[in-house]
Design an enzyme around this catalytic site. Structure first.
Site, mmCIF file in Angstrom:
data_model
loop_
_atom_site.group_PDB
_atom_site.id
_atom_site.type_symbol
_atom_site.label_atom_id
_atom_site.label_comp_id
_atom_site.label_asym_id
_atom_site.label_seq_id
_atom_site.Cartn_x
_atom_site.Cartn_y
_atom_site.Cartn_z
ATOM 1 N N THR A 147 7.038 -19.719 -58.387
ATOM 2 C CA THR A 147 5.977 -19.389 -57.428
ATOM 3 C C THR A 147 5.157 -20.644 -57.157
ATOM 4 O O THR A 147 5.074 -21.529 -58.010
ATOM 5 C CB THR A 147 5.033 -18.272 -57.972
ATOM 6 N N ASP A 150 6.913 -10.411 -56.169
ATOM 7 C CA ASP A 150 6.374 -10.270 -54.821
ATOM 8 C C ASP A 150 5.301 -9.187 -54.896
ATOM 9 O O ASP A 150 5.440 -8.203 -55.618
ATOM 10 C CB ASP A 150 7.446 -9.917 -53.793
ATOM 11 N N GLY A 161 -6.716 -14.724 -52.526
ATOM 12 C CA GLY A 161 -6.313 -13.707 -51.553
ATOM 13 C C GLY A 161 -7.383 -12.646 -51.316
ATOM 14 O O GLY A 161 -8.539 -12.950 -50.996
ATOM 15 N N ASP A 178 -8.860 -10.702 -53.384
ATOM 16 C CA ASP A 178 -9.701 -10.382 -54.548
ATOM 17 C C ASP A 178 -11.194 -10.214 -54.232
ATOM 18 O O ASP A 178 -11.848 -9.338 -54.825
ATOM 19 C CB ASP A 178 -9.516 -11.432 -55.657
ATOM 20 N N HIS A 233 -2.175 -5.301 -61.040
ATOM 21 C CA HIS A 233 -0.833 -4.862 -60.646
ATOM 22 C C HIS A 233 0.233 -5.804 -61.217
ATOM 23 O O HIS A 233 1.259 -5.367 -61.710
ATOM 24 C CB HIS A 233 -0.744 -4.850 -59.120
HETATM 25 P P1 IMP Z 1 3.426 -13.240 -52.090
HETATM 26 O O1 IMP Z 1 3.760 -12.217 -53.126
HETATM 27 O O2 IMP Z 1 3.129 -14.569 -52.687
HETATM 28 O O3 IMP Z 1 4.393 -13.268 -50.969
HETATM 29 O O4 IMP Z 1 2.057 -12.875 -51.406
HETATM 30 C C1 IMP Z 1 1.415 -11.701 -51.553
HETATM 31 C C2 IMP Z 1 0.070 -11.771 -50.875
HETATM 32 O O5 IMP Z 1 -0.620 -10.595 -51.282
HETATM 33 C C3 IMP Z 1 -0.786 -12.951 -51.340
HETATM 34 O O6 IMP Z 1 -0.738 -14.024 -50.470
HETATM 35 C C4 IMP Z 1 -2.172 -12.353 -51.355
HETATM 36 O O7 IMP Z 1 -2.716 -12.457 -50.065
HETATM 37 C C5 IMP Z 1 -1.913 -10.885 -51.681
HETATM 38 N N1 IMP Z 1 -2.004 -10.685 -53.131
HETATM 39 C C6 IMP Z 1 -1.034 -10.333 -54.007
HETATM 40 N N2 IMP Z 1 -1.507 -10.254 -55.257
HETATM 41 C C7 IMP Z 1 -2.805 -10.575 -55.171
HETATM 42 C C8 IMP Z 1 -3.826 -10.684 -56.161
HETATM 43 O O8 IMP Z 1 -3.649 -10.515 -57.373
HETATM 44 N N3 IMP Z 1 -5.022 -11.043 -55.687
HETATM 45 C C9 IMP Z 1 -5.272 -11.272 -54.363
HETATM 46 N N4 IMP Z 1 -4.374 -11.198 -53.407
HETATM 47 C C10 IMP Z 1 -3.124 -10.847 -53.816
#
Ligand code: IMP
Length: 197
Positions: free
Chosen positions: A7, A76, A152, A154, A180
């Site tokens: 990641t 994801d 994100g 949060d 989560h």
């Molecule tokens: P990916 O899984 O990196 O493709 O992105 C998932 C998107 O969901 C992130 O860019 C965040 O915007 C949001 N997201 C997922 N998990 C979190 C978290 O723990 N805190 C805040 N935003 C989250």
């Protein structure tokens, strides 16, 4: 034992490190030629499909390198908002980058229903075996951004188990105890501790 988390998000690595570290596993970010992996995100309807695509891409990135055979972790995740039919879900990252938190708050301006949940799928490629797990964190969305930690969504996400605080008002350890991602990672840890499950 080392686990390479594929990641580009340092917060996610820290969260996994906190949890796996307690059981003696060392979590590091996967670096390919010194760079964090840059995944091509497929157009999919589910977190699982995206996560599967990531594990396939991560394996291909380390093929024929010193890292081939290492334990690889991918995830994801996204936020699913009740009143807008679980949007943005798999598009969470895109929506965050385009309309941002202010856009989300505007969308929900007149909505009494503030319910939302984060969801996460994790996949671990360990000794040639693939393990996967899901995690959810239920909560609601606040009316403004509060707090400075996390990333994100949060600052607007208030988990049910957080005494009214947003994730951004919590320490990393507090968030990890209910998030989560941690819930999903705990499922993987169960597999590692009891491989026959
Ligand atoms: P990916 O899984 O990196 O493709 O992105 C998932 C998107 O969901 C992130 O860019 C965040 O915007 C949001 N997201 C997922 N998990 C979190 C978290 O723990 N805190 C805040 N935003 C989250």
């Amino acid at each position: 034992m080392k686990i390479l988390f594929a990641t580009g998000n340092k917060n996610k690595i820290a969260e996994a490190g906190t949890l796996f570290g307690e059981l003696g596993y060392d979590v590091e970010g996967l670096l390919v030629n010194g760079n964090r992996p840059n995944f091509i995100e497929p157009q999919c309807n589910s977190l699982m499909e995206v996560a599967l695509s990531k594990i396939i891409q991560a394996r291909a990135m380390i093929k024929n390198s010193d890292l081939e055979g290492c334990a690889i972790l991918v995830e994801d995740s996204g936020i699913f908002i009740d009143s807008i039919e679980n949007f943005p879900g798999v598009f969470s990252s895109f929506i965050f980058e385009t309309i941002g938190l202010s856009g989300i708050l505007k969308l929900l301006e007149n909505s009494q229903d503030r319910g939302a949940e984060y969801r996460c799928v994790t996949i671990l490629d360990w000794n040639g075996k693939i393990y996967h797990s899901n995690g959810i964190c239920k909560g609601k969305l606040g009316k403004k951004e509060v707090g400075t930690s996390g990333f994100g969504y949060d600052p607007i996400f208030i988990p049910h188990e957080g005494k009214g605080r947003t994730f951004s008002e919590m320490t990393e350890i507090e968030k990890s105890s209910i998030s989560h991602r941690s819930n999903s990672l705990r499922g993987l840890l169960t597999y590692l501790q009891h491989p026959s499950k």
